[in-house]
Design an enzyme around this catalytic site. Structure first.
Site, short mmCIF file in Angstrom:
data_model
loop_
_atom_site.label_atom_id
_atom_site.label_comp_id
_atom_site.label_asym_id
_atom_site.label_seq_id
_atom_site.Cartn_x
_atom_site.Cartn_y
_atom_site.Cartn_z
N SER A 169 -33.12 -28.54 -44.25
CA SER A 169 -31.75 -28.59 -43.73
C SER A 169 -31.34 -27.20 -43.20
CB SER A 169 -30.81 -29.08 -44.84
OG SER A 169 -29.52 -29.33 -44.35
N ASP A 193 -36.32 -31.62 -41.87
CA ASP A 193 -35.08 -32.18 -41.34
C ASP A 193 -34.06 -31.07 -41.07
OD1 ASP A 193 -34.10 -34.62 -40.37
OD2 ASP A 193 -32.69 -34.78 -42.03
N GLU A 204 -31.58 -20.72 -28.58
CA GLU A 204 -32.69 -20.55 -29.52
C GLU A 204 -32.43 -19.45 -30.54
OE1 GLU A 204 -36.12 -19.99 -27.08
OE2 GLU A 204 -36.36 -22.15 -26.68
N ARG A 207 -30.89 -21.05 -33.82
CA ARG A 207 -31.55 -22.11 -34.59
C ARG A 207 -33.06 -21.88 -34.65
NH1 ARG A 207 -34.25 -24.84 -30.77
NH2 ARG A 207 -33.42 -24.76 -28.63
N ASP A 209 -36.76 -22.39 -33.68
CA ASP A 209 -37.43 -22.74 -32.43
C ASP A 209 -38.89 -22.29 -32.51
OD1 ASP A 209 -38.04 -20.48 -30.15
OD2 ASP A 209 -36.57 -19.76 -31.61
N ASP A 212 -40.39 -18.65 -33.39
CA ASP A 212 -40.06 -17.97 -34.65
C ASP A 212 -41.28 -17.70 -35.52
OD1 ASP A 212 -37.41 -17.96 -33.92
OD2 ASP A 212 -36.93 -19.82 -34.98
N HIS A 280 -31.93 -37.72 -45.38
CA HIS A 280 -32.04 -36.28 -45.21
C HIS A 280 -33.00 -35.68 -46.25
CE1 HIS A 280 -30.81 -32.54 -43.47
NE2 HIS A 280 -30.06 -32.13 -44.49
#
Length: 465
Positions: A169, A193, A204, A207, A209, A212, A280
């Site tokens: 998450s 997830d 990017e 979050r 991507d 990374d 989730h």
């Protein structure tokens, strides 16, 4: 609602603020972090002291009780951390905590198959707040993870190739932030997830991507839209390999009624979590199960789940199928392209692993209407009976279907065939299978033959031919 949203965006246009922390750097509430359509509410991350991030080290020597380590090199040297092992760092998400059972359970499964430094990141001081604030705290926790990893490299001579970040998450985006701060040198990041709200569709830098880490893989289990599905996970692909088990939206076993979900076998707390976010949470359960089932989560390259369920994506390609979860990094083509998408089915209970087979049955005997089923027998075990076809059974015709077995039967040794129609027929018709071909997902083909026919509900055993 529109007026409130517009007001929030206009408020975000005000000059931003900044906060700085020793060893971690400075954090702004300017765009793209706040004040955008995707992130309308402005907020700064909390301080490291307030978040109180902790690193809980489990190893093969201390699988049940963690050692608390810090980003101080002497502290790490005095722990059970070993530089000759891989290091897997597990990061929880919103409202969760590092001492939740699922993190240590994942470590324990790892200890069954490898020697490893397993570090559970506890940032509950920053995750148990409003969601907006937690998404900002992600940045500080990511910086703290990066600091720990950099100390491992600079002070202990530890190679970043051997670091694997596993985030659930919001933890996925924490891993992404840590990866950015180490310039993509970390060996692998797995997103379980990855959280959608405030991250889907963002730049990017905000979050997780593919840049990374050297290799980024993701498992999507709650990818329905937040409205109206209450999907908490991203549908957007974020890695080199993105897996969408069961289509990525509704997971088998998550459609129970409220009472049965809450009064869960694992207790009231776990049951309540499952009821609120069952889809989730499936992502980390799949990953944990994959550790001890290295061939049970084969993902098939396909343009959509509907094509996959229509049996249009079997078998694996020439390079094989990647395994969703722990062994995804064994796939030869893992970094050949970005955003490679794979589909598979899983089970609905604790044993989620499945092995997919394609079965072709050529019929013999008399013409009737009914159902045909087969079961597989191999050196690895026996499967249940699976339906291949229902309808008009005509001699000489062939019927093809695919199914997901909860047993890896291994090399096939025989196949059993049965048919039924539940219709009283005084002529007592007989039907047989002159040939049954079974193909595994690795392309290995097994052929079985018989010249016999049988009456309804009578098993027919076919031998290799």
């Amino acid at each position: 609602m529109l007026m409130l949203w517009t007001f929030a965006v206009l408020l975000g246009a005000v000059a931003g603020r900044e906060v700085c922390f020793d060893k971690l750097g400075c954090f702004s509430d300017d765009a793209p972090w706040s004040g955008t359509l995707d992130r309308p509410l402005k907020a700064l991350p909390w301080s490291p002291a307030q978040i109180n991030t902790r690193f809980l080290l489990y190893t093969n020597e201390n699988p049940d009780n963690y050692q608390l380590i810090t980003s101080d090199a002497s502290n790490i040297r005095n722990s059970n951390f070993r530089t000759n092992r891989k290091t897997r760092i597990i990061i929880h998400g919103f409202i969760d905590k590092g001492e939740e059972n699922w993190l240590s359970d994942m470590c324990k499964n790892m200890f069954r198959v490898e020697s490893v430094n397993c570090i559970c990141v506890d940032w509950k001081g920053g995750s148990r707040t409003t969601y907006t604030q937690a998404t900002q705290n992600v940045r500080v926790v990511g910086a703290e993870v990066a600091l720990l990893v950099n100390v491992l490299q600079s002070d202990l001579g530890y190679s970043l190739n051997n670091v694997h970040l596993i985030g659930h998450s919001l933890g996925s985006h924490i891993a992404g932030e840590a990866g950015k701060r180490t310039f993509g040198a970390i060996g692998r990041i797995t997103g379980l997830d990855p959280a959608e709200p405030y991250f889907q569709g963002t730049p990017e830098e905000v979050r997780l991507d593919p840049t990374d880490a050297q290799f980024v893989d993701a498992i999507h289990t709650d990818a329905g839209p937040i409205i109206p599905n209450l999907g908490f996970g991203m549908s957007q692909t974020v890695g080199h390999l993105d897996f969408f088990p069961n289509g990525g939206i509704e997971m088998p076993g998550c459609q129970k009624n409220i009472l049965s979900q809450i009064v869960d076998i694992d207790g009231i707390w776990e049951g309540t979590r499952n009821f609120a976010a069952c889809n989730h949470l499936r992502s980390y359960k799949f990953y944990t199960d994959s550790i001890v089932n290295p061939t049970g989560f084969a993902g098939f390259s396909c343009s959509s789940y509907s094509l996959f369920t229509a049996n249009k994506c079997f078998p694996c390609g020439s390079g094989g199928c990647p395994q969703m979860g722990h062994y995804a990094d064994r796939y030869p083509g893992k970094t050949s392209r970005l955003y490679q998408t794979f589909y598979l089915n899983t089970g609905d209970k604790s044993n989620f692993a499945r092995w997919r087979y394609q079965v072709t049955v050529t019929l013999s005997g008399q013409k009737v209407t009914g159902h045909i089923l087969v079961s597989l027998f191999g050196n690895g075990g026996n499967s249940k009976q699976y339906e291949v076809f229902k309808g008009s059974l005509q001699p000489g015709t062939s019927h093809v279907n695919e199914f997901d077995s909860d047993v890896d039967v291994g090399d096939l040794q025989k196949v059993k065939f049965i048919w039924y129609n539940n219709v009283i027929n005084p002529t007592l018709p007989k039907v047989g299978a002159s040939r049954i071909t079974v193909e595994r997902n690795d392309g290995r083909v097994f052929n079985f033959c018989s010249q016999e026919t049988v009456r309804e509900d009578v098993l027919l055993t076919l031998s290799p031919c």
